[in-house]
Design a protein around this motif. Structure first.
Motif, mmCIF file in Angstrom:
data_model
loop_
_atom_site.group_PDB
_atom_site.id
_atom_site.type_symbol
_atom_site.label_atom_id
_atom_site.label_comp_id
_atom_site.label_asym_id
_atom_site.label_seq_id
_atom_site.Cartn_x
_atom_site.Cartn_y
_atom_site.Cartn_z
ATOM 1 N N GLY A 115 -30.643 -19.361 -19.941
ATOM 2 C CA GLY A 115 -31.752 -20.129 -19.379
ATOM 3 C C GLY A 115 -31.413 -21.573 -19.089
ATOM 4 O O GLY A 115 -32.309 -22.412 -18.963
ATOM 5 N N GLY A 141 -33.219 -23.034 -16.134
ATOM 6 C CA GLY A 141 -34.613 -23.318 -16.459
ATOM 7 C C GLY A 141 -34.763 -24.571 -17.304
ATOM 8 O O GLY A 141 -35.677 -25.374 -17.091
ATOM 9 N N MET A 142 -33.853 -24.763 -18.264
ATOM 10 C CA MET A 142 -33.918 -25.964 -19.103
ATOM 11 C C MET A 142 -33.601 -27.211 -18.295
ATOM 12 O O MET A 142 -34.213 -28.265 -18.503
ATOM 13 C CB MET A 142 -32.995 -25.813 -20.308
ATOM 14 C CG MET A 142 -33.546 -24.807 -21.312
ATOM 15 S SD MET A 142 -32.522 -24.623 -22.780
ATOM 16 C CE MET A 142 -31.387 -23.355 -22.236
ATOM 17 N N TYR A 169 -41.451 -20.684 -16.158
ATOM 18 C CA TYR A 169 -40.081 -20.253 -15.894
ATOM 19 C C TYR A 169 -40.019 -18.776 -16.266
ATOM 20 O O TYR A 169 -40.240 -18.411 -17.420
ATOM 21 C CB TYR A 169 -39.105 -21.082 -16.730
ATOM 22 C CG TYR A 169 -37.665 -20.648 -16.648
ATOM 23 C CD1 TYR A 169 -36.945 -20.769 -15.467
ATOM 24 C CD2 TYR A 169 -37.017 -20.138 -17.763
ATOM 25 C CE1 TYR A 169 -35.615 -20.380 -15.405
ATOM 26 C CE2 TYR A 169 -35.684 -19.759 -17.710
ATOM 27 C CZ TYR A 169 -34.988 -19.882 -16.526
ATOM 28 O OH TYR A 169 -33.674 -19.499 -16.469
ATOM 29 N N LEU A 208 -32.155 -17.359 -25.246
ATOM 30 C CA LEU A 208 -33.054 -18.110 -24.374
ATOM 31 C C LEU A 208 -34.406 -18.327 -25.057
ATOM 32 O O LEU A 208 -34.938 -19.433 -25.067
ATOM 33 C CB LEU A 208 -33.240 -17.368 -23.046
ATOM 34 C CG LEU A 208 -34.357 -17.821 -22.109
ATOM 35 C CD1 LEU A 208 -34.276 -19.303 -21.804
ATOM 36 C CD2 LEU A 208 -34.321 -17.004 -20.839
ATOM 37 N N LYS A 209 -34.947 -17.270 -25.644
ATOM 38 C CA LYS A 209 -36.238 -17.390 -26.338
ATOM 39 C C LYS A 209 -36.158 -18.372 -27.513
ATOM 40 O O LYS A 209 -37.133 -19.058 -27.821
ATOM 41 C CB LYS A 209 -36.698 -16.023 -26.835
ATOM 42 C CG LYS A 209 -37.123 -15.094 -25.723
ATOM 43 C CD LYS A 209 -37.447 -13.715 -26.278
ATOM 44 C CE LYS A 209 -37.713 -12.715 -25.176
ATOM 45 N NZ LYS A 209 -37.883 -11.350 -25.699
ATOM 46 N N TRP A 263 -35.841 -22.122 -25.757
ATOM 47 C CA TRP A 263 -36.905 -22.608 -24.884
ATOM 48 C C TRP A 263 -37.949 -23.495 -25.574
ATOM 49 O O TRP A 263 -38.334 -24.523 -25.017
ATOM 50 C CB TRP A 263 -37.570 -21.453 -24.153
ATOM 51 C CG TRP A 263 -38.440 -21.939 -23.050
ATOM 52 C CD1 TRP A 263 -39.803 -22.058 -23.066
ATOM 53 C CD2 TRP A 263 -38.017 -22.433 -21.773
ATOM 54 N NE1 TRP A 263 -40.253 -22.572 -21.881
ATOM 55 C CE2 TRP A 263 -39.170 -22.815 -21.068
ATOM 56 C CE3 TRP A 263 -36.783 -22.590 -21.161
ATOM 57 C CZ2 TRP A 263 -39.121 -23.330 -19.775
ATOM 58 C CZ3 TRP A 263 -36.733 -23.092 -19.882
ATOM 59 C CH2 TRP A 263 -37.894 -23.466 -19.208
ATOM 60 N N GLY A 308 -37.748 -26.445 -23.291
ATOM 61 C CA GLY A 308 -38.525 -26.024 -22.127
ATOM 62 C C GLY A 308 -39.576 -27.014 -21.690
ATOM 63 O O GLY A 308 -40.293 -26.776 -20.730
ATOM 64 N N LEU A 347 -42.811 -19.706 -20.753
ATOM 65 C CA LEU A 347 -41.600 -18.905 -20.599
ATOM 66 C C LEU A 347 -41.989 -17.437 -20.603
ATOM 67 O O LEU A 347 -42.723 -16.981 -21.474
ATOM 68 C CB LEU A 347 -40.625 -19.164 -21.747
ATOM 69 C CG LEU A 347 -39.416 -18.222 -21.817
ATOM 70 C CD1 LEU A 347 -38.478 -18.448 -20.629
ATOM 71 C CD2 LEU A 347 -38.674 -18.401 -23.129
#
Length: 186
Positions: A117, A120-121, A134, A147-148, A151, A155, A160
């Motif tokens: 991610g 996204g970040m 995202y 990623l989870k 975030w 994030g 998310l």
């Protein structure tokens, strides 16, 4: 898998330059396996595409993705400095994309093959509250898990959604990203 033709007339499968491979560079393949010691990532000297040479066999590719062996030795560390290289690349790509977007509140980004991610970040860092959501399509459960984990910290408050297939997404998006995806197709 994508490969460079190996002959005196080597050419890149993307830009088709016949001398690009001979003029390019290579780096060792980052593997934990002794069987991979002779493999390297060869970069096209013209367009920059990097591919594994020699390529993985179909059986090796299946074992890598389905067996989860690639990530089995890696700890799930939520600190971003462990992703310095991917974050630097993502921020560079984001800086290229951002001027081409119409930046309105409620921006939704779909990232196909999102990995950790990082894209996204980078977007969340640059956009702040403009980024609403995202949506990451990431079939690898280890990558999706990482990623989870990252975030909530990086994030910047955006929603998310992580799904494993494109069919699980819905709605419209202001930006659709496929970054570092083509080399994983076979």
């Amino acid at each position: 898998p994508l490969t460079f033709e190996q002959s005196d007339e080597s050419y890149c499968p993307i830009c088709k330059k016949t001398t690009a491979i001979r003029d390019g560079r290579s780096v060792p393949y980052p593997s934990h396996s002794k069987e991979d010691a002779e493999r390297k990532i060869v970069f096209c000297g013209d367009c920059g595409l990097g591919v594994l040479h020699p390529p993985l066999t179909e059986e090796e590719t299946k074992a890598l993705y389905e067996g989860g062996q690639y990530w089995s030795g890696h700890a799930m560390d939520p600190r971003l400095h462990h992703f310095a290289m991917p974050m630097t690349l993502a921020e560079s790509r984001w800086n290229y994309i951002k001027p081409h977007l119409q930046l309105l509140n409620g921006l939704r980004i779909l990232d196909i093959g999102a990995g950790h991610g990082c894209m996204g970040m980078a977007a969340a860092r640059a956009l702040g509250p403009i980024l609403k959501e995202y949506v990451a399509v990431e079939p690898d459960e280890h990558m999706a898990g990482r990623l989870k984990m990252l975030w909530p910290r990086y994030g910047n408050g955006a929603l998310l959604s992580v799904v494993s297939t494109l069919q699980e997404t819905s709605g419209t998006f202001d930006l659709i990203v496929l970054s570092h995806v083509i080399e994983h197709l076979h």
